[in-house]
Design an enzyme around this catalytic site. Structure first.
Site, PDB file in Angstrom:
ATOM      1  N   VAL A   1       0.749  -1.344   0.186  1.00 30.69           N
ATOM      2  CA  VAL A   1       0.636  -0.114  -0.308  1.00 30.69           C
ATOM      3  C   VAL A   1       0.911   1.110  -0.184  1.00 30.69           C
ATOM      4  CG1 VAL A   1       0.080   0.037   2.097  1.00 30.69           C
ATOM      5  CG2 VAL A   1      -1.847   0.460   0.907  1.00 30.69           C
ATOM      6  N   ASP A   2       2.309   1.205   0.756  1.00 30.80           N
ATOM      7  CA  ASP A   2       3.016   2.435   0.414  1.00 30.80           C
ATOM      8  C   ASP A   2       3.567   2.856  -0.400  1.00 30.80           C
ATOM      9  OD1 ASP A   2       4.596   3.718   1.571  1.00 30.80           O
ATOM     10  OD2 ASP A   2       6.451   2.789   2.142  1.00 30.80           O
TER      11      ASP A   2
END
Ligand code: AR6
Length: 168
Positions: free
Chosen positions: A32-33
């Site tokens: 997700v980063d």
């Protein structure tokens, strides 16, 4: 107060604050980063570099760049080892401190990914219990009016969250 669970890409859902599952160096990465930095553009990384570091369980705030949000709150979940390294408390801290930063900045709608359950290997069921308990605790004491979305990416997490939220 509203807690909901939804499935999708957290970078596509409009809210005041998107929470990122970052690393201590705030250096970006996969999962997700990576998606947040890709979709939000370079201004987010610029501010991450200025901040430099975020200890596990803490949270920092930056611009949301081009994302459909006012801010990104970067928190660092624990890497799961054997469960005896304080992982559960550190994960609760990550959720609580993210809520606290949102509150301090007047951000009333907030979306969370399933922190630590990807690359960091935290067992999903346990992580979901902690996430929901911690957020509910924050919203109830004192009573606060936030909209919190748990954004699940994979089906397994979605089913776990739906099960827990429907039971309670
Ligand atoms: N939207 C919502 N959730 C997502 C998305 C997305 N676009 N992409 C992945 N997920 P992870 P961690 C889910 O690995 O375990 C990074 O390299 C994913 O399915 O992103 O906390 C950081 O830089 C999983 O359920 O984060 C750190 O080094 C959840 O997001 C490290 O990974 C979290 O998986 C952090 O590991």
């Amino acid at each position: 107060m509203a807690i909901e669970v939804t499935q999708g890409d957290i970078t596509q859902i409009p809210v005041d604050a998107i929470v990122n599952a970052a690393n201590e160096g705030l250096k970006g990465g996969g999962g997700v980063d990576g998606a947040i930095h890709r979709a939000g553009g370079p201004d987010i990384m610029k501010e991450c570099r200025q901040i430099g570091h975020c200890p596990t369980g803490e949270a920092v705030i930056t611009t949301a760049g081009e994302l459909p949000a006012k801010k990104v709150i970067h928190t660092v979940g624990p890497v799961w080892n054997d469960g005896n390294k304080n992982e559960e408390e550190l994960l609760a801290n990550a959720y609580r401190n993210s809520m606290k930063v949102a509150d301090e900045n007047g951000l009333m709608s907030i979306s969370f990914p399933n922190i630590s359950t990807g690359i960091y290997g935290f067992p999903k069921e346990k992580a979901a219990q902690i996430a929901i308990e911690t957020v509910k605790g924050f919203l109830n004491n004192p009573r606060r009016d936030f909209d919190v979305k748990f954004v699940c990416f994979d089906n397994e997490n979605l089913e776990i969250y739906q099960k827990i939220l429907n039971e309670k």
